[in-house]
Structure formats: C-alpha cells, structure tokens
Design a protein around this motif. Structure first.
Motif, PDB file in Angstrom:
ATOM      1  N   GLN A  13      97.054  79.794  50.722  1.00  0.00           N
ATOM      2  CA  GLN A  13      97.549  78.527  50.173  1.00  0.00           C
ATOM      3  C   GLN A  13      96.894  77.336  50.842  1.00  0.00           C
ATOM      4  O   GLN A  13      96.725  76.286  50.233  1.00  0.00           O
ATOM      5  CB  GLN A  13      99.077  78.463  50.339  1.00  0.00           C
ATOM      6  N   VAL A  14      96.510  77.527  52.087  1.00  0.00           N
ATOM      7  CA  VAL A  14      95.893  76.436  52.841  1.00  0.00           C
ATOM      8  C   VAL A  14      94.697  76.978  53.620  1.00  0.00           C
ATOM      9  O   VAL A  14      94.821  77.973  54.325  1.00  0.00           O
ATOM     10  CB  VAL A  14      96.893  75.830  53.854  1.00  0.00           C
ATOM     11  N   ALA A  15      93.538  76.316  53.467  1.00  0.00           N
ATOM     12  CA  ALA A  15      92.381  76.636  54.306  1.00  0.00           C
ATOM     13  C   ALA A  15      92.214  75.489  55.293  1.00  0.00           C
ATOM     14  O   ALA A  15      92.170  74.324  54.896  1.00  0.00           O
ATOM     15  CB  ALA A  15      91.125  76.797  53.452  1.00  0.00           C
ATOM     16  N   VAL A  16      92.165  75.830  56.568  1.00  0.00           N
ATOM     17  CA  VAL A  16      92.008  74.796  57.600  1.00  0.00           C
ATOM     18  C   VAL A  16      90.554  74.825  58.075  1.00  0.00           C
ATOM     19  O   VAL A  16      90.067  75.850  58.564  1.00  0.00           O
ATOM     20  CB  VAL A  16      92.963  75.037  58.779  1.00  0.00           C
ATOM     21  N   VAL A  17      89.861  73.691  57.898  1.00  0.00           N
ATOM     22  CA  VAL A  17      88.422  73.639  58.189  1.00  0.00           C
ATOM     23  C   VAL A  17      88.130  72.537  59.205  1.00  0.00           C
ATOM     24  O   VAL A  17      88.417  71.363  58.948  1.00  0.00           O
ATOM     25  CB  VAL A  17      87.630  73.363  56.890  1.00  0.00           C
ATOM     26  N   PRO A  18      87.576  72.906  60.330  1.00  0.00           N
ATOM     27  CA  PRO A  18      87.183  71.884  61.304  1.00  0.00           C
ATOM     28  C   PRO A  18      85.924  71.156  60.838  1.00  0.00           C
ATOM     29  O   PRO A  18      85.033  71.770  60.249  1.00  0.00           O
ATOM     30  CB  PRO A  18      86.898  72.692  62.571  1.00  0.00           C
ATOM     31  N   LEU A  38      92.342  80.099  58.747  1.00  0.00           N
ATOM     32  CA  LEU A  38      91.680  79.192  59.686  1.00  0.00           C
ATOM     33  C   LEU A  38      90.202  79.556  59.675  1.00  0.00           C
ATOM     34  O   LEU A  38      89.835  80.664  60.055  1.00  0.00           O
ATOM     35  CB  LEU A  38      92.297  79.390  61.078  1.00  0.00           C
ATOM     36  N   ASP A  39      89.367  78.622  59.227  1.00  0.00           N
ATOM     37  CA  ASP A  39      87.953  78.965  59.010  1.00  0.00           C
ATOM     38  C   ASP A  39      87.091  78.450  60.162  1.00  0.00           C
ATOM     39  O   ASP A  39      86.576  77.333  60.130  1.00  0.00           O
ATOM     40  CB  ASP A  39      87.497  78.366  57.675  1.00  0.00           C
ATOM     41  N   LEU A  40      86.932  79.297  61.174  1.00  0.00           N
ATOM     42  CA  LEU A  40      86.127  78.901  62.336  1.00  0.00           C
ATOM     43  C   LEU A  40      84.722  79.496  62.293  1.00  0.00           C
ATOM     44  O   LEU A  40      84.040  79.541  63.315  1.00  0.00           O
ATOM     45  CB  LEU A  40      86.844  79.318  63.628  1.00  0.00           C
ATOM     46  N   ARG A  41      84.284  79.961  61.131  1.00  0.00           N
ATOM     47  CA  ARG A  41      82.956  80.582  61.060  1.00  0.00           C
ATOM     48  C   ARG A  41      81.881  79.609  61.548  1.00  0.00           C
ATOM     49  O   ARG A  41      81.789  78.485  61.048  1.00  0.00           O
ATOM     50  CB  ARG A  41      82.657  81.015  59.618  1.00  0.00           C
ATOM     51  N   SER A  42      81.105  80.070  62.486  1.00  0.00           N
ATOM     52  CA  SER A  42      80.120  79.165  63.081  1.00  0.00           C
ATOM     53  C   SER A  42      78.832  79.118  62.265  1.00  0.00           C
ATOM     54  O   SER A  42      78.045  78.188  62.396  1.00  0.00           O
ATOM     55  CB  SER A  42      79.820  79.598  64.514  1.00  0.00           C
TER      56      SER A  42
END
Lengths: 479, 479
Positions: free
Chosen positions: B289-294, B324-328
């Motif tokens: 429902q929610v994607a968190v992108v830095p 939580l999308d922390l893919r570098s």
C-alpha cells in the motif's frame, strides 16, 4: 440419524471412508473413480490446514504463484527419467472442441516441467537467485492401484508443491534440510507423528538426485507417505537448459529442489487422532472449536437455552469458533454424537443442575472426559482445555506410533512383524540395491529408506548379506 | 530498466499485455496458447480481490467447496442446450496412461453438470434447501477467438462460481437479485464501474432461463463482460432428476441458479484504474500500500535511510503493507517508475530537505500529486490519502464510463458511435429477436440487453421496426 460406526483400528479403510462422508468432509461418490468433492465442513478443515503450511512458506521467503494445469507432451518429455516415470500414469488431453490437438497435453502429475520453461525466461543472473515459489493446485495420476478417498486419488484435489532454484549444490542441499525442517514444524503443529527417511535409489522421484520422505503409521499398521522433499540437482536445469550468469560472468546451470504435501497432509490429521467415535480435530484447525449443547429439563428449556446462548457469545467474543446447537428436532444425545463424529474438540453442556450451581460442563472430544467449570471462568476453562487437548493429541499419537517402531537384527523377526502389520521395522542394511530388493521381497514390504531424522548410526550386519551395515533401514507395509 | 510504455487508451491491448508482465502480474509466455502464470505480485492481488468476493459470499450463507475438474461426457450430455453449447469448446481427455478411456472426460468449462449428480445425492427434502455453495477453480474453453491474457484464456485460472438450489421459482428469482446485489457490492468496493443488462435470448447461458451480466467499458471503447448471473429454472434439475420432498410429502424438482466472476473480475480493476504509467491499485487490494523511497543527497544517505526505515516501521505498526526500498543499485527516479508501474497507491519520499523540515512527501499514484505531511502525522496522513484515493478512483472511473454511455433514437447515429467505438449506445428496441439480430448486424456490435440496473422504462420507437419499444437496449462492441 446415527449410522453404523466402524472401528478406527480394526476396519481402518472402512472407518476412513465412512467418517469422511458422514462428517461432511469428502463425498467420494462422484461418477469418476478417484475423484471426490470437498464438502463445506471438509473444505474448512482443508483451508485451516493449508493456512498453516502457507504461513510457514510465506514466512521463509516462498512466493505463492499459480501455474497452468496442462503440459505439452514435448515439455514433459524433456527430462528423460521424468517422462519415463510419468507418461504411463498421465491423463492425456487429445482434443480441443472437435479438433485433434497437434501436441497432446498431459494433466500435470506434478509441475517441474510446467515451471522449467518459465524459469528459463525469468532467471538471468545470480541476482535472481535463490528463487522460492509454491502453489496449491490439483494434480492428476491415472492410478492403477485401488483408489481411496484423499489417500489415493486420480484427481489429487489438494497438492502444495514448492519449487526452489539455487546457484550451488550446497545451497540446494541446505534448502532440502530447510524444507524438512518446515515440514516437521507443520506436522508437529497438528500433532501428526512421522518418521523421515531417505528413499532408496529405486524409489526416488523421477528426475531427482535423491528423495526424502515423511511417513505416518496408520492404525492398520501400514505406512502412508505424507510429504516428500527432492533434491533435483541440475537434472531439470540441464534438460531445460536453465542457466544463470555468475558474478564472474560465466553461464552455469542452476540447481533446483522441490517438495510437496498433498491432501494426505490433511488425511494424516484425521487418521492420527481419530477414534471409534469419529475424527478428533486439534483446536488449531477445527472449523468449530466449541459446540454448546443445552441439556434441558422440562420447563427449564428457556433458561437453559438462554444460558447456552450467553456462554456461546462469551466464547465467541474471546475469539473461539463456536456453534450453538439449539436444534429442537435432536435429543442432546444425538447432538453429542453429531459433534463427536465431526471432531469438535470441546463440547460445553449446560443443564438445569449446572445452571443451579453456576457451572458449565466441559467435555473433551479426545478422552470424552467431563469436568465442570464456573460459568464465570468459562473462557479460561476452555482456553486451558484447548491447550491440553492440542498437547495430548500430539503426545498420544507420537507414543502410539513410537511403540510400533521395532528394531530387530534378524530377517525372520522382521518378516513376522511385517506379516502381522505390527508397524515399522528397522533392520541393518548394507545399502546395496540388490540386498534392498531381496529384503523387500523376503518381507513383502517396502524399504522406506535410511533414517534422515536422527544422526545415530547403528552398527550391525546387513540382514541379507551379513556384511557390515551402513545403518538400519526402515521397512513397512506401505499404502 | 525502463521499458517502452504503452498508452492506456491508445494501445489498450498492448498496454494490458505489457503491464501484466512488466508489473509481475501474469506471464503469458507459457508454451500453451491461452495459458498464463500468475506471478507472485499478481497472485497477491488475485488473493486480495478473491478475499473480498469470499467474504461477501461467506457472510450470505454460501459454503465454499471444491468439486472435481473432470466431467464424464455422459454427464455433460444430460442437459441438451448445455452440451450443445459447450461440446465444441471443451478440452477432451481421452486417455489415462496408455489406455483409452471408455467415456471421454471434458475439462470443466463450468460446473453445473459436475455439481448436479452430487445434488441428487444430497438433496432429500425441503429441509435441505436452500443450499448455496461456491468454489474458486480453473475452467477451460477451447477458444477459437484470439486469446488475450486474463481476458480470454483457454485455461481460465480463476473462476469463482456459485451454485444455489431452491424450493420455488420465486426463491430462485430472489436469489438472482441477491447475487446481482452481491456483485454490485464487490465491484463498488474496488471502484469498478459497470452496467447490468439482461442478455437477449440468443446470448444467454446454455441451459438458463435467462442471464444477467455485468459489463465494463474498456479504454478502447469495447465492453468486457465481467460477471454473470443465471436463473437456471428447473432445467438442470429436470435433466438430472433432482427432486426434494415438499412439506406435503410430494416430490418436486428443485430450482437452481448459478453466478460467476472469472479472472476478468481482477482484470477489471487493472483496466478501470490504469493509466499510461501502469496499473493503479485501490488501497484495499494493494499487496503493497505504501512504498517508502529515500531521496538521498551525498553525505546524508544514512540519515535519510534511517528516517525512511522509521517511517516504514511506524506505518507497518499502524497496519499498512509497506515496502521500504533501500536498493542501492537504483536511482530514486527508477524506484518511482518501478512502484508506479506496479500501482502502489502511495509513495512516501524523504530527502534531506524533508528531514530538515520534519516532514515527509506523500505522492498519490492516481494523480501523481505531491503533498507534504508532518513526519509525526504520517499515519493520519497516509490513512486519509488512502481513503481519498479509494474514493477518487471509483468516482473517476464511473465518470469516465458514464460519459461514454449514449442514448440515441436513430440507427444511423448508433452506427456511427459504435463504428468509432465511442462507448455503449442505448437505443429503443421492441424486444423481438429478429429486430435484435438486424440491429446487431446493422451496427456491427452486440446487444448487451435491456438494462437491469434501473427501473426506468424509456418510451420510444424500435430503431429497427419503428413499433413501440419495450425499453432501450444497450449495444456495444464487445470483447
């Protein structure tokens, strides 16, 4: 209403068939042999059992998917050992409408060759691996043996199959161990006892390096295979040319495993805990955990029914699945019988005397023992009893099976135990195929394989050739 | 990584096919035409959509069951209209292993003739009725038309079919209305607009008294049938001689209905809310429902990632499904693209400036509009936005479709609208078959039928014979 009851351990086959239909689990009278209908109550049990498996797989990185049913004969034929084993027991679709198909389609007997062509499209590099998937589907085998409801179907309406892909053989090997661990967790959670054995070479899954299997001892002394875990090595990867690019930029074939539990995983629960009165469900998978039955006395009907309704509400609010049985056309005795047959773990009875004393009567389905409990403590009482039942079901089923695993050193002894279907017999074996076959022939039973669930290695002489044994091998009369 | 994007309304067919595979919903490259694989992300959407349908049915007295896949040709042939319609599009199993079967088996195209022989066994008296069941299974049609992923498959991997039995025609009639009500609730809950029409005589389900259907207008101006409700009268009951004993002790044939929603019920959600950037999922059925992108700035990576991780935790605790999308290896832009394609309803972005201001940026997938929200209010902000999105998706999709329903009185006008696939055209019709066929021929489109979702009766002259019309009839170019 009451029907003739079969004895759990004296007429096991009859008992199982009767209980399935009488308890509303599976109706086996469909006009195709080996096909059955999961009825509403049975469907709910099935759903609850599958949910445990799904949770275990979901929590360990397996993605649920859904692959097609039909397999082109050309795909099935790509892995040589696989097609050889399955082609004689596939159902074949040859026509679409009025037209003959150019290539016949098999109804999937298992899905390795369904998944392989997709893996070839999906897997590019080591970054795509490991890949872990599963699906819950129907599979088909044109069984020539006598079919039996749930246990040996032509349409296996429930098959949970997992498929995994890895970069190395070590990783695949570790996945096999993880899968065995998951299956142990599953069977433990529903109190089903098992032994885990590595199948002999001639009884492994077609296309596998080796197969490890879970077996349950049934009340008639025969074992039922209830789960399998296969290390497929690179066999399917090579047959379908499924490669990945390594970190160094080379192309390598992947390594795969597969593992499955069929409707037998559900049957196992019914078989392991059943008794002469019907099935007994562990509270965790019971669609109805508590049946509340009024035991009225003339003139007290309304009060008793009201008290039952109140207790049912209280238990529902506490999270239990409750059935309030106010049917007027049945006597309390008929109702007891009805819920016992269906395996409802706890029955709450309330009569005028209970009412007067401010208590309720709790009856355990497993032992049929009664106890009273203050009406105000009914939630605690039922909670505690549910835990005891779960625990006792597991303990008793394990003890029953354990008592029937025999370790003997002489062929004659093994033969006599197996002749009277006493249980599972462990005898020393050198591990050679020819001795294995001789052993199977001599005892008229099947080698389940070397134990995989214990690190213990038993010294001894092979019961056939008398050379040094590798370990004991398990032998039993099998379904 | 980015792939060419198709326009939702200009290249709808291409758009749909691409979005299914690129968003990880269905891979359609299986080596059998008209078969596809529900991939992990698609499977989760499917599960969430089916759960809504299951809840609606479970809460209205429908029991979930599971019936066999195979139908003996002898069963299929028992209802004359039914077999006539289906025999030409069944897949036929003719062999089991190496042996030819005595009676061919059809892969179920629908299950009326699977269920009927069991109903005959189960139904004894009026006390057994009504009986309401459903199952979610795969069905098969050897389509001769061009197949399309989900929309027109040969293996329809997802088919929810309900079957009900009643003592009277009135009760069956009421059940049809109840079923229409349930389906409206379902489509409303996922914001899919529809019209409900009673199919003309020549387009009803084979074996039904009449068929009522839900249609969705697709972006290319063609309609897609997304649900059907059939009143089967006593046709199947008579063909299979299914009777019940009335209160008076007479034997009467039962009355039955059936109603189904296939994978098209899932496709409808993807189609109705999609746009040029991919699919847009209503929060209720979104697996994420929610994607968190830095959105990091050099030197601030750690702080930004930590803030993202904190927000993700907070939202998860509040019950949201969060990724939580922390893919570098991906830039923020690539990540935005990735989650937009997959229809994740809300994106949370956090950059150094957000961090400094104690806010987070919320981006709606539907409008792509951004807003900021105090970091401490993120749960409220996301909750509110999710509700707005659900509401707006429904409102906008309904408005889009409503604008494309035309009411005209002249054949020429209808023809010109349909020629350019403008939408659904309503024209007065006398109700006679011959005028209906002439109409279909003249406008090269299909009669969806008289409106079933409004009590309004429109006066007018039949556009073909100019006699008094019964009502307007809906006409559209159909899939």
């Amino acid at each position: 209403m009451p029907v003739k009851r079969q004895k759990w351990n004296e007429d096991f086959g009859e008992w199982f068939r009767d209980v399935l239909i009488n308890a509303g689990i599976m109706d086996y009278r469909y006009p195709i042999k080996g096909s059955g209908v999961w009825m509403p109550y049975g469907f709910k049990i099935r759903k609850n059992v599958l949910q445990i498996i799904r949770d275990l797989l979901d929590n360990t990185g397996h993605d649920e998917t859904l692959f097609p049913l039909l397999i082109p004969e050309t795909s099935l034929a790509q892995e040589a050992a696989h097609v050889k084993s399955f082609e004689g027991e596939c159902f074949w679709v040859t026509h679409g409408g009025y037209d003959k198909l150019k290539v016949r389609y098999a109804l999937r007997p298992t899905s390795e060759t369904v998944i392989a062509p997709m893996l070839k499209l999906w897997i590019r590099s080591h970054a795509d691996l490991p890949m872990k998937m599963y699906q819950v589907v129907n599979v088909f085998r044109h069984e020539t043996k006598a079919t039996r409801p749930i246990i040996r179907m032509r349409e296996v309406a429930t098959f949970k199959e997992a498929h995994t892909c890895h970069t190395t053989g070590e990783e695949a090997e570790k996945q096999v161990q993880d899968a065995i661990g998951l299956y142990k967790q599953f069977f433990d959670s529903v109190g089903v006892p098992y032994v885990v054995s590595r199948r002999p070479e001639w009884d492994k899954f077609a296309g596998a390096l080796y197969t490890t299997a879970f077996d349950l001892l049934c009340p008639d002394g025969r074992v039922l295979q209830i789960g399998t875990v296969h290390n497929l090595g690179q066999n399917f990867a090579k047959a379908f040319d499924i490669t990945y690019e390594t970190k160094e930029g080379n192309q390598e074939h992947i390594w795969t495993t597969s593992y499955g539990i069929s409707g037998r995983g559900i049957a196992a629960v019914l078989i392991a805990h059943g008794d002469d009165n019907g099935i007994v469900l562990p509270p965790r998978i019971a669609p109805i955990q508590v049946a509340v039955v009024p035991v009225p006395y003339k003139g007290k009907e309304e009060e008793v029914n009201q008290a039952c309704s109140d207790v049912a509400d209280t238990l529902r609010k506490a999270g239990f699945c409750v059935e309030l049985d106010l049917r007027s056309e049945l006597t309390p005795g008929n109702k007891f019988y009805y819920w016992e047959l269906r395996g409802v773990p706890i029955r709450v009875e309330i009569g005028p005397r209970d009412l007067a004393n401010g208590v309720v009567t709790l009856v355990r389905r497993d032992s049929l023992k009664k106890q009273t409990c203050n009406a105000s403590d009914v939630v605690c009482g039922v909670q505690k009893l549910a835990e005891e039942i779960s625990c006792d079901l597991k303990t008793n089923a394990e003890a029953w099976m354990k008592k029937r695993v025999y370790r003997v050193n002489r062929l004659g002894e093994a033969k006599s135990l197996l002749k009277r279907k006493a249980g599972i017999v462990e005898v020393p074996w050198c591990g050679k195929d020819e001795c294995g076959h001789s052993l199977e022939e001599a005892v008229e039973a099947r080698l389940l394989g070397f134990p995989e669930d214990t690190k213990e290695k038993v010294e001894g002489k092979c019961v056939v050739c008398e050379e040094q044994a590798v370990n004991v091998v398990r032998v039993a009369v099998a379904y």
